[in-house]
Design a protein around this motif. Structure first.
Motif, PDB file in Angstrom:
ATOM      1  N   ALA A 200       0.661  -0.572   0.411  1.00 53.05           N
ATOM      2  CA  ALA A 200       0.328  -0.534   0.185  1.00 53.05           C
ATOM      3  C   ALA A 200       1.123   1.023   0.001  1.00 53.05           C
ATOM      4  O   ALA A 200       0.972   2.227  -0.243  1.00 53.05           O
ATOM      5  N   ALA A 201       1.827   1.468   0.716  1.00 55.24           N
ATOM      6  CA  ALA A 201       2.965   2.450   0.843  1.00 55.24           C
ATOM      7  C   ALA A 201       3.699   2.439  -0.501  1.00 55.24           C
ATOM      8  O   ALA A 201       3.666   3.897  -0.773  1.00 55.24           O
ATOM      9  N   GLU A 202       3.860   1.806  -1.229  1.00 55.99           N
ATOM     10  CA  GLU A 202       4.492   1.751  -2.385  1.00 55.99           C
ATOM     11  C   GLU A 202       3.258   1.823  -3.448  1.00 55.99           C
ATOM     12  O   GLU A 202       3.699   3.112  -5.282  1.00 55.99           O
ATOM     13  N   LEU A 203       2.241   1.886  -3.778  1.00 57.67           N
ATOM     14  CA  LEU A 203       0.743   1.848  -3.873  1.00 57.67           C
ATOM     15  C   LEU A 203       0.910   3.414  -4.108  1.00 57.67           C
ATOM     16  O   LEU A 203       0.265   5.103  -4.841  1.00 57.67           O
ATOM     17  N   LEU A 204       1.369   4.079  -2.695  1.00 59.25           N
ATOM     18  CA  LEU A 204       0.577   5.698  -2.526  1.00 59.25           C
ATOM     19  C   LEU A 204       1.852   6.279  -3.345  1.00 59.25           C
ATOM     20  O   LEU A 204       1.626   6.954  -3.743  1.00 59.25           O
ATOM     21  N   THR A 205       3.311   6.104  -3.700  1.00 60.61           N
ATOM     22  CA  THR A 205       4.426   6.647  -3.689  1.00 60.61           C
ATOM     23  C   THR A 205       4.068   6.424  -5.716  1.00 60.61           C
ATOM     24  O   THR A 205       4.924   7.163  -6.336  1.00 60.61           O
ATOM     25  N   LEU A 301       4.223  11.856   2.199  1.00 62.04           N
ATOM     26  CA  LEU A 301       4.010  11.909   0.979  1.00 62.04           C
ATOM     27  C   LEU A 301       4.115  13.511   1.170  1.00 62.04           C
ATOM     28  O   LEU A 301       3.200  14.313   1.662  1.00 62.04           O
ATOM     29  N   ALA A 302       5.315  14.315   0.036  1.00 61.58           N
ATOM     30  CA  ALA A 302       5.350  15.728   0.185  1.00 61.58           C
ATOM     31  C   ALA A 302       5.164  15.764  -1.665  1.00 61.58           C
ATOM     32  O   ALA A 302       5.622  15.780  -2.299  1.00 61.58           O
ATOM     33  N   ILE A 303       4.017  16.378  -2.028  1.00 60.79           N
ATOM     34  CA  ILE A 303       3.988  16.803  -3.889  1.00 60.79           C
ATOM     35  C   ILE A 303       4.628  17.602  -4.113  1.00 60.79           C
ATOM     36  O   ILE A 303       4.591  18.884  -3.505  1.00 60.79           O
ATOM     37  N   GLY A 304       5.877  17.866  -4.624  1.00 63.70           N
ATOM     38  CA  GLY A 304       6.156  18.209  -5.297  1.00 63.70           C
ATOM     39  C   GLY A 304       8.036  18.716  -4.547  1.00 63.70           C
ATOM     40  O   GLY A 304       8.841  19.650  -5.211  1.00 63.70           O
ATOM     41  N   GLY A 305       8.356  17.505  -3.350  1.00 69.90           N
ATOM     42  CA  GLY A 305       8.924  17.823  -2.535  1.00 69.90           C
ATOM     43  C   GLY A 305       8.772  19.163  -1.238  1.00 69.90           C
ATOM     44  O   GLY A 305       7.870  19.540  -0.734  1.00 69.90           O
ATOM     45  N   LEU A 306      10.342  19.312  -0.574  1.00 66.99           N
ATOM     46  CA  LEU A 306       9.466  19.351   0.916  1.00 66.99           C
ATOM     47  C   LEU A 306      10.387  21.016   1.327  1.00 66.99           C
ATOM     48  O   LEU A 306      11.746  21.283   0.041  1.00 66.99           O
ATOM     49  N   SER A 307      10.430  21.459   1.457  1.00 76.10           N
ATOM     50  CA  SER A 307      10.712  22.772   2.241  1.00 76.10           C
ATOM     51  C   SER A 307      12.057  23.121   2.763  1.00 76.10           C
ATOM     52  O   SER A 307      12.074  21.895   3.233  1.00 76.10           O
ATOM     53  N   ALA A 308      13.032  23.874   2.708  1.00 76.05           N
ATOM     54  CA  ALA A 308      14.310  23.473   3.790  1.00 76.05           C
ATOM     55  C   ALA A 308      13.812  23.610   5.472  1.00 76.05           C
ATOM     56  O   ALA A 308      14.042  22.093   6.054  1.00 76.05           O
ATOM     57  N   GLY A 309      12.446  23.820   6.285  1.00 74.52           N
ATOM     58  CA  GLY A 309      12.477  23.876   7.383  1.00 74.52           C
ATOM     59  C   GLY A 309      11.727  22.441   7.562  1.00 74.52           C
ATOM     60  O   GLY A 309      11.797  21.725   8.377  1.00 74.52           O
ATOM     61  N   CYS A 413       8.713   5.051   6.320  1.00 75.62           N
ATOM     62  CA  CYS A 413       9.651   5.172   7.333  1.00 75.62           C
ATOM     63  C   CYS A 413      10.036   6.159   6.830  1.00 75.62           C
ATOM     64  O   CYS A 413      11.778   6.184   8.015  1.00 75.62           O
ATOM     65  N   LYS A 414       9.842   6.828   5.890  1.00 78.01           N
ATOM     66  CA  LYS A 414      10.987   7.858   5.709  1.00 78.01           C
ATOM     67  C   LYS A 414      10.023   8.756   4.623  1.00 78.01           C
ATOM     68  O   LYS A 414       8.865   8.340   3.921  1.00 78.01           O
ATOM     69  N   VAL A 415      10.189   9.745   4.963  1.00 80.21           N
ATOM     70  CA  VAL A 415       9.027  10.594   4.287  1.00 80.21           C
ATOM     71  C   VAL A 415       9.378  10.949   2.899  1.00 80.21           C
ATOM     72  O   VAL A 415      11.022  10.671   2.067  1.00 80.21           O
ATOM     73  N   GLN A 416       8.774  10.492   1.891  1.00 78.54           N
ATOM     74  CA  GLN A 416       8.890  10.812  -0.048  1.00 78.54           C
ATOM     75  C   GLN A 416       8.660  12.098  -0.388  1.00 78.54           C
ATOM     76  O   GLN A 416       7.567  11.773   0.184  1.00 78.54           O
ATOM     77  N   SER A 417       9.087  12.296  -1.603  1.00 78.14           N
ATOM     78  CA  SER A 417       8.766  13.377  -1.918  1.00 78.14           C
ATOM     79  C   SER A 417       8.521  12.555  -3.427  1.00 78.14           C
ATOM     80  O   SER A 417       9.123  11.563  -3.993  1.00 78.14           O
TER      81      SER A 417
END
Length: 418
Positions: A200-205, A301-309, A413-417
């Motif tokens: 399910a986690a793979e499907l989310l990505t 999951l971060a859509i478009g990536g994460l800000s520095a903070g 177990c890791k925040v995915q972009s």
């Protein structure tokens, strides 16, 4: 313009052979062999405690209190099971909001080849007096029986009034420990459920993208994972977010939950077509069951990536997760692990409402503080942080081993972009 919603669209090329790698289908129940082993283990507990019977009750804090002895997997709150030291057990189950009437569900399950370990059941709103009468028939003079989830309840007061010769010896912690250490067959189902949650986690990505409707993501999980016979429970109930809460400042988004209750399902009906957007954090919880054993992930999951903070917060989350894995081992207590996680996250104290670390199978809400880990326990690790108005939540399941723990999930177990 919104994309059309497709609830049952298989992801092209998606396969997850790990779910069925042990030869199990998710709908297959635990066998009578496991039932006999569990009854024998509880009877051994009775002998050590010096009691002649054992009464287990399912409560809001422990809705699976009787499942361990019956083989049922319906979270029948209010169910009671009596197991004598010698002789056949019997049970009572009241009508349930989710199942309407357990007897109907039992008939359907048994028609499909599923056998319960307790054959003598009483059903209905007035079943407690009948259960009490059955218990009276088993008692000869002053008797002490063990109990779980009974102390201080109105049911205990009623039974003591109706059965003055009966005394209860609370064995809550001993019973919880017994239930938390999984046998070989249950562990196979734990691994199947964990593999399903990893898939399910793979499907989310693969499916969380700008412009995609929330219902399309949840439908994809149900379609692609459910075909392996896995029972899919909650999809996307985010911590603290409730059912379908609006986007919080900073763009935090929780994928909508699907049908936890009638009320939430109707509320979600108008929200499931919301589309995801670039810059949002999508946090999701997915629960999968195999043979009554649960596998659960918390993924962000971060859509478009994460800000520095937010990247700094994600780094702290992941570091905390791995540090926690290093201290999860037999002999550690829930409170020590939760306290360590809170300190690493910079929280003032462990989260009392939703612990960062807990026993997953069985789910007993009051199992905290000094409850000690043992080999064979299935636990869940779920550190969380808020950064720039968005909640980030990661984690999955682990098995407690002889000298540490075995991680059952990797992707969440890791925040995915994405």
């Amino acid at each position: 313009m919104r994309r059309p919603v497709s609830h049952f669209h298989p992801v092209a090329g998606f396969e997850s052979p790990a779910i069925g790698a042990n030869g199990l289908r998710g709908a297959r129940p635990l066998t009578a062999t496991t039932g006999a082993e569990r009854h024998a283990a509880v009877r051994e507990l009775m002998r050590r405690a010096g009691v002649s019977g054992f009464l287990a009750v399912s409560t809001p804090d422990d809705m699976q209190g009787g499942d361990y002895l019956t083989g049922a997997t319906g979270d029948w709150m209010g169910a009671m099971v009596y197991l004598p030291l010698e002789g056949e057990p019997f049970a009572f189950a009241p009508p349930d909001v989710a199942t309407l009437l357990p007897a109907v569900v039992m008939h359907a399950m048994e028609s499909a080849g599923m056998k319960f370990w307790v054959q003598d059941w009483t059903f209905g709103f007035d079943g407690v007096p009948e259960f009490c009468a059955r218990l009276r028939d088993r008692i000869n003079g002053p008797t002490i029986i063990g109990s779980a989830n009974l102390s201080g309840s109105s049911l205990e007061a009623y039974l003591q009034t109706e059965l003055p010769n009966l005394q209860f010896k609370p064995l809550d912690k001993e019973y919880a420990r017994l239930r938390s250490i999984q046998g070989a067959e249950a562990l196979n189902h734990v691994r199947s459920a964990a593999a399903a949650s990893e898939a399910a986690a793979e499907l989310l990505t693969k499916t969380v993208r700008p412009g995609v409707a929330e219902a399309e993501v949840t439908g994809s999980i149900r379609c692609n994972i459910g075909r392996y016979g896995i029972v899919i429970g909650d999809v996307g109930l985010g911590p603290y977010d409730g059912y379908g809460a609006p986007i919080a400042p900073g763009g935090f988004r929780t994928i909508s939950n699907v049908g936890v209750s009638f009320d939430s399902r109707w509320r979600e009906r108008g929200l499931m077509t919301r589309t995801l957007k670039r810059g949002q954090l999508v946090t999701s919880t997915v629960q999968c069951w195999s043979g009554g054993m649960e596998g659960r992930i918390h993924a962000t999951l971060a859509i478009g990536g994460l800000s520095a903070g937010r990247q700094r917060a994600a780094d702290r989350l992941e570091d905390t997760y791995h540090r926690a894995c290093e201290i999860i081992k037999p002999g550690m207590t829930l409170s020590r692990i939760n306290g360590a996680i809170a300190s690493w996250l910079g929280a003032s104290e462990p989260d009392a409402g939703l612990p960062y670390f807990r026993v997953l199978n069985p789910q007993i809400d009051h199992l905290r503080d000094d409850f000690e880990l043992h080999e064979g326990m299935h636990v869940q690790l779920n550190p969380r942080l808020t950064a720039e108005g968005g909640m980030m939540s990661i984690g999955g399941g682990l098995l407690v081993t002889v000298g540490g723990c075995e991680e059952l999930n990797i992707i969440p177990c890791k925040v995915q972009s994405v």
